[in-house]
Scaffold this active site. Structure first.
Site: not given
Length: 294
Positions: A86, A198
């Site tokens: 991320s 993510d």
């Protein structure tokens, strides 16, 4: 002519336009030869201990990763392997590309949320993500993952199964975009028919991946609010006291940069002692004789 029909036509036209706009902004299926992909991890081998750095997920709190890099660099600790998830993948990509901590900090201080976040009215999320992809690719000079200065693994998650994907080949910016595509906020990234979101969905701090890449010493940076159990696989876990804020709130970047520096500084004695022991153990380890298999 029926006046009801006259009033209905503009509404029908508006609905048609919205429908067409939604169809036109569906995620692209990336199938080009440079689309990110996983490859068997080849452990890095060096005569000295191999250091792996894992930068975890945490949205705008990821500015703390830059502070950690500054402290490590000033102490002469140079990671050999980098893993990013991320927002951690953004910093990891820049570091793996060869940018020094000062350069990454300068980029972080200049950056505005509009440089990374392209908000849209249509599609499966409020942020498309292409602007982030382009920003990362520009920072790494459009080099693919396998051509960066250091081995880098970018972690994403398959949307349907939450299974971890470890990208080590292909378009760096697209891999980072997939890794940072927070569900329902960002559009998922579609690669060869599979949608990715993510990487924190699969693991916020995947310390074990650095070990699989050959790291003798794993340093994990955990900027999540509640901490990640996966960080326990690391030898040293750095947990900066970041400011709690929205994922896309960049207003606390100075405080988070400082938090990263402070937390890494506190961890230095433990890390330096560990590196000294690992160096001694590796130096004392018996070596196979020439021509004799070990």
């Amino acid at each position: 002519m029926n006046p009801l029909n006259n009033r209905a036509r503009p509404l029908a036209l508006l609905l048609a336009v919205l429908l067409l706009a939604g169809c036109a902004t569906a995620p692209v299926n990336h199938v080009a030869a440079d689309a990110p992909r996983a490859a068997p991890l080849q452990p890095l081998v060096k005569p000295r201990p191999v250091v792996g750095l894992v930068l975890g997920a945490g949205g705008s709190r990821g500015f703390a990763h830059v502070g950690v890099l500054k402290t490590l660099e000033s102490a002469g600790i140079e990671p050999d392997i980098v893993v990013g998830v991320s927002s951690g993948a953004v910093v990891a990509a820049m570091h793996a590309a060869g940018l020094r901590a000062g350069e990454i900090e300068a980029n972080a201080l200049r950056i505005e949320d509009s440089d990374l976040l392209d908000f849209t009215l249509f599609g499966p999320g409020r942020i498309e993500g292409e602007r982030l992809q382009n920003y990362v690719n520009e920072a790494v000079r459009n080099r693919p993952l396998e051509a960066l200065a250091k081995p880098l693994a970018v972690i994403a998650a398959e949307r349907e199964t939450s299974r971890m994907a470890v990208f080590t080949r292909g378009n760096t910016g697209l891999a980072v975009r997939a890794s940072a595509s927070v569900p329902r906020l960002f559009w998922p990234v579609k690669i060869r028919g599979t949608e990715y979101v993510d990487g924190g969905v699969a693991s916020r701090v995947p310390a074990a991946v650095a070990r699989q890449m050959g790291a003798d010493i794993v340093i994990a940076v955990d900027v999540s609010w509640r901490g990640s159990a996966d960080a326990a696989a690391a030898d040293v876990v750095i947990r900066p006291q970041t400011v709690r804020s929205r994922i896309t709130d960049f207003s606390h970047k100075l405080a988070n940069l400082a938090a990263g520096e402070d937390a890494a500084r506190e961890a230095l004695p433990q890390l330096q002692a560990l590196m000294a022991r690992a160096t001694a153990n590796k130096t004392d380890a018996p070596r196979p004789l020439p021509g004799v298999a070990g």
